[in-house]
Design an enzyme around this catalytic site. Structure first.
Site, PDB file in Angstrom:
ATOM      1  N   ASP A  25       0.868  -1.169   0.000  1.00 30.62           N
ATOM      2  CA  ASP A  25       0.000   0.000   0.000  1.00 30.62           C
ATOM      3  C   ASP A  25       0.908   1.223   0.000  1.00 30.62           C
ATOM      4  O   ASP A  25       1.482   1.588   1.017  1.00 30.62           O
ATOM      5  CB  ASP A  25      -0.906  -0.029   1.243  1.00 30.62           C
ATOM      6  CG  ASP A  25      -1.755   1.239   1.377  1.00 30.62           C
ATOM      7  OD1 ASP A  25      -1.683   2.110   0.480  1.00 30.62           O
ATOM      8  OD2 ASP A  25      -2.477   1.349   2.385  1.00 30.62           O
ATOM      9  N   LYS A  87       2.826  11.254  -3.307  1.00 30.66           N
ATOM     10  CA  LYS A  87       1.789  10.603  -4.113  1.00 30.66           C
ATOM     11  C   LYS A  87       0.884  11.623  -4.807  1.00 30.66           C
ATOM     12  O   LYS A  87       0.346  11.358  -5.874  1.00 30.66           O
ATOM     13  CB  LYS A  87       0.963   9.702  -3.196  1.00 30.66           C
ATOM     14  CG  LYS A  87      -0.017   8.780  -3.892  1.00 30.66           C
ATOM     15  CD  LYS A  87      -0.652   7.859  -2.860  1.00 30.66           C
ATOM     16  CE  LYS A  87      -1.693   6.950  -3.467  1.00 30.66           C
ATOM     17  NZ  LYS A  87      -2.238   6.036  -2.440  1.00 30.66           N
ATOM     18  N   GLU A 184      -7.334   0.496  -4.442  1.00 28.75           N
ATOM     19  CA  GLU A 184      -7.323   0.429  -2.982  1.00 28.75           C
ATOM     20  C   GLU A 184      -8.658  -0.021  -2.380  1.00 28.75           C
ATOM     21  O   GLU A 184      -8.680  -0.924  -1.551  1.00 28.75           O
ATOM     22  CB  GLU A 184      -6.870   1.773  -2.404  1.00 28.75           C
ATOM     23  CG  GLU A 184      -5.363   1.974  -2.592  1.00 28.75           C
ATOM     24  CD  GLU A 184      -4.905   3.421  -2.473  1.00 28.75           C
ATOM     25  OE1 GLU A 184      -5.710   4.262  -2.035  1.00 28.75           O
ATOM     26  OE2 GLU A 184      -3.746   3.695  -2.825  1.00 28.75           O
ATOM     27  N   ASP A 206     -13.199   5.243   1.225  1.00 29.55           N
ATOM     28  CA  ASP A 206     -11.755   5.242   1.478  1.00 29.55           C
ATOM     29  C   ASP A 206     -11.192   6.661   1.396  1.00 29.55           C
ATOM     30  O   ASP A 206     -10.924   7.172   0.314  1.00 29.55           O
ATOM     31  CB  ASP A 206     -11.075   4.309   0.447  1.00 29.55           C
ATOM     32  CG  ASP A 206      -9.568   4.221   0.641  1.00 29.55           C
ATOM     33  OD1 ASP A 206      -9.024   4.911   1.530  1.00 29.55           O
ATOM     34  OD2 ASP A 206      -8.922   3.450  -0.099  1.00 29.55           O
TER      35      ASP A 206
END
Lengths: 622, 180
Positions: A25, A87, A184, A206
């Protein structure tokens, strides 16, 4: 390093041997790596016992690099060389970045993706991410004292093609064999569903450090089917920090902050946000470099008010996803909460109000994605028996289209189409004698090309001169199981076929990767040649294994002559693996064996389809 | 438009691919289960460690399965595909002529939708009416294909059904907008 084991000719490796695969992850704030241990997915711990590696990289003088806690500790002292939340920059240009003025970096706009100036030179987000991934790979290798067969790497479901390609490039740069890019929320659904034996409709909410995803899935025995996905790849916990910081800056009329002050205040705001999740009010205290200091008590309600617009933004995406799934909100059985930012009470409350259900918080929101990825990695390397396998059907999050005359976008593949998928669209020439055509590949939901993300531009040349409207150019979009796009174009009427395949312009060229690998990068310290040879050997072994297995089950689909040809190529490659030290020879051997088994592969799969639907083999039917 | 001409492997058409009879009326449960069984066999996740040749085959077949499933799942797309198998060109882009009374009906529907602007109750009533009209046409399409063996007649109705389906999409959007 472990020695390669080579089986005797004619004998394949022990089929019960478990292959090591990991799930990663790669988060905005923290990154985790997990793997199966005794049939249970487990987060791998660092030597110091940490499960999470802060996604922070610091570049120091003299080619030294720090990552994780070590780098985080220095974040406020060396803000320009310490990259956090990288990211958010993946596959992005400078004008895509919100709050760029609140960030302490020296950005550079290059063609496509932005770069950051550091003491070690200009670094792309791909390189920074590769540093984090290399650390995680190392951690996994140390904890198994063995090589890793491959990794599943998770990405936000709402990541577009450029962001996905950048992630895959980063993994390749870190020396990781990417088995699959997995969304994800899908990874979380997998972990949740397999743990609880859940069936029915589920929503995965999420909210991570920098991205927001909502996915609606149907879970039934052994099948995880994504019905729709939505979100915002620039909405996450970080934005709540920025909202609080902006509020403080405005209230105290502070505008001229140094880079260090900015970084320190932002980190203070993050602390306050986190503490507010378990306390009704928190005192924010901050000392400036000139000796001045501020104190301000923040209550949960006040925080909820200043971040209201962010929560509303998330809910708009949720509604759209529910509509796209063509289900009623009442039909959804449970809402699984994922990502550290879902700990905020105002987020919990908003989700509960919309779904009219208490959100499911019984999994660790920081770990569930990595755990799901580890399960999928274990499946992909073939550690499961056929009866225990599950099927995962995912979708493409954003529509793919092409620019038409006048700057309008023609959609070729609409969002939420199950992948893999291919669609073709025919175009023709606009002028007499036109011999070239520009194809502009776009992603997004807006009607104008300038409002969508530009993925690639290429020209199809060599169209034979014809009157306007006579040429027939077929543009084909293919999206693979990683959600990655390739485009090809062909002129069909004339028999002259020009065909081109493009990789989105944000991805690295293969040459770039080779260059970065050779630049004494963390992963490239071993001799490049030895490394290349070893990779080819592993590849050859994998192929030999695969062909042996195919022959064992389906040799009856081949004529004796065909069997002989395949055996010959197989023996040749075995010899090469055992004796050759020449990379090119091995590569040729692999190509030869692939070539002679291509048709066999097609026949086997067709036969398997028949067998699955009728219980009979093709030979029985015909 | 989707290009159906490309057939994969040993399969004559999408019906054959799913091992289903080539009829308009089909057993949705059988189609769903055939689709899942095929994906179990061909999905790229089954071939993550396989040779490049197998990976390519897997990508092609899984892609083909998705296209075939999507086409057969939707009654109108299924009908148009059956026309194609009967070598009938639906001429969706070139031939827009429709029977006069159908066009009249279309205009009435549009007027009704405009009159109900922003009001959920009348919009929903209109929606129910169109859904029921669409159901009637679909039943008749099935009869023309499967019992009367009149694909040409079915094609005329299919074009009407396409109109209604597009109208329904617009209507759904208006209802969503009205409820927000």
């Amino acid at each position: 390093m472990a020695l390669l084991q080579i089986a005797e000719p004619g004998q394949s490796r022990n089929p019960h041997e478990r292959r090591i695969a990991i799930g990663i992850d790669l988060g905005t704030t923290n990154s985790l790596v997990a793997s199966m241990k005794n049939a249970i997915p487990e987060i791998l711990r660092s030597e110091a016992g940490h499960t999470m590696l802060p996604s922070v990289v610091r570049y120091l003088q003299g080619n030294r690099t720090q990552a994780g806690y070590e780098a985080l500790a220095q974040a406020s002292l060396d803000p320009k060389n310490t990259i956090i939340s990288v990211k958010r920059f993946m596959g992005r240009g400078l004008n895509d970045i919100a709050h760029a003025k609140n960030l302490p970096y020296d950005f550079l706009e290059t063609s496509g993706m932005l770069k950051i100036k550091t003491v070690q030179g200009d670094k792309s987000p791909v390189e920074v991410s590769a540093e984090i991934l290399a650390r995680l790979r190392q951690l996994a290798e140390d904890s198994f004292s063995d090589d890793i067969e491959g990794a599943v790497i998770t990405v936000p479901a709402y990541f577009d093609d450029a962001q996905r390609q950048a992630t895959k490039d980063a993994a390749q740069l870190a020396g990781i064999n990417v088995l699959r890019l997995l969304n994800e929320p899908t990874a979380a659904a997998l972990a949740y569903g397999l743990d609880h034996g859940s069936e029915g409709l589920y929503a995965i909410f999420d909210l991570g450090g920098g991205t927001f995803d909502i996915s609606i899935l149907r879970l039934s025995k052994g099948v995880f089917e994504v019905l729709s996905t939505g979100g915002d790849s620039a909405l996450g916990g970080d934005d709540f920090d920025h909202a609080l910081m902006q509020y403080i800056l405005t209230e105290f009329d502070m505008h001229e902050l140094s880079s260090n002050e900015r970084r320190a205040l932002l980190m203070k705001c993050r602390d306050v946000k986190e503490t507010l999740s378990s306390h009704p009010a928190v005192l924010l205290e901050f000392a400036f470099e000139d000796g001045k200091s501020i104190q301000r008590s923040i209550s949960q309600d006040e925080f909820a008010q200043m971040t209201q617009s962010l929560v509303t933004k998330a809910l708009v995406s949720v509604k759209k996803a529910v509509r796209d799934a063509q289900v009623d909100v009442e039909e959804i059985q449970g809402v699984v909460m994922v990502g550290g930012a879902t700990r905020m009470p105002n987020v919990q409350k908003a989700v509960e109000q919309y779904f009219k259900k208490t959100p499911l918080n019984n999994l660790n929101p920081d770990e569930v994605v990595a755990l799901g990825a580890a399960r999928q990695a274990d499946l992909l390397v073939g550690n499961k028996s056929k009866n225990d396998e599950w099927l995962l059907l995912d979708v493409i999050p954003l529509s793919l289209g092409v620019e038409m005359m006048g700057g309008l976008v023609e959609k070729i593949i609409p969002r939420n189409t199950p992948i893999p998928v291919a669609r073709a669209q025919d175009f023709t020439t606009f002028k007499d004698g036109q011999t070239a055509m520009a194809v502009h590949v776009l992603q997004g939901e807006r009607e104008l090309a300038e409002d969508c993300r530009s993925l690639a531009k290429f020209e199809l040349r060599g169209i034979p001169p014809m009157v306007a409207g006579a040429a027939r150019i077929r543009v084909t979009y293919q999206v693979d199981a990683d959600g990655l796009l390739s485009v090809s174009a062909k002129e069909e009427t004339s028999g002259v076929q020009t065909s081109i395949t493009v990789k989105p312009s944000y991805g690295l060229e293969d040459g770039d990767i080779a260059r970065m690998l050779s630049e004494s990068f963390q992963t490239a310290q071993e001799d490049m040649l030895a490394r290349a040879l070893r990779e080819e050997q592993v590849e050859a072994m994998r192929l030999i294994d695969a062909v042996n297995n195919s022959l064992a089950s389906d040799a009856n689909l081949l004529s004796p002559q065909e069997q002989h040809t395949i055996q010959e190529a197989l023996n040749q490659l075995r010899q090469l693996v055992a004796n050759s030290k020449v990379v090119d020879d091995l590569r040729r051997g692999i190509e030869r064996l692939s070539e002679v088994t291509e048709d066999f592969a097609a026949r086997r799969m067709n036969a398997n389809i028949r067998r699955a639907l009728t219980g009979k083999s093709l030979n029985d039917i015909e | 438009m989707v290009n159906h001409s490309e057939s994969k492997g040993n399969f004559a058409n999408y019906f054959d691919f799913f091992h289903l009879p080539q009829t308009f009326n089909l057993d949705r449960k059988l189609l769903d289960s055939a689709y899942l069984k095929i994906q179990q066999e061909v999905h790229p996740d089954r071939f993550a460690r396989a040779s490049d040749a197998e990976k390519r085959q897997s990508l092609q077949l899984a892609t083909f399965a998705n296209t075939a499933y999507r086409t057969l799942k939707n009654p109108i797309q299924r009908g148009l595909y059956l026309c194609e198998l009967h070598c009938l060109d639906p001429q969706l882009e070139t031939n827009t002529s429709m029977p006069k009374n159908f066009l009249m009906q279309q205009m009435e529907l549009r007027e009704a939708m405009d009159d109900a602007r922003g009001q959920i109750v009348p919009l929903s009533q209109l929606q129910d009416q169109v859904i029921s009209d669409l159901k009637k046409i679909t039943d008749s399409i099935g009869k023309n294909f499967d019992e009367l063996k009149q694909p040409e007649a079915a094609l005329i109705e299919l074009r009407a059904a396409l109109f209604l389906e597009r109208f329904l999409e617009e209507l759904e959007q208006r209802i969503t907008d009205a409820s927000e």
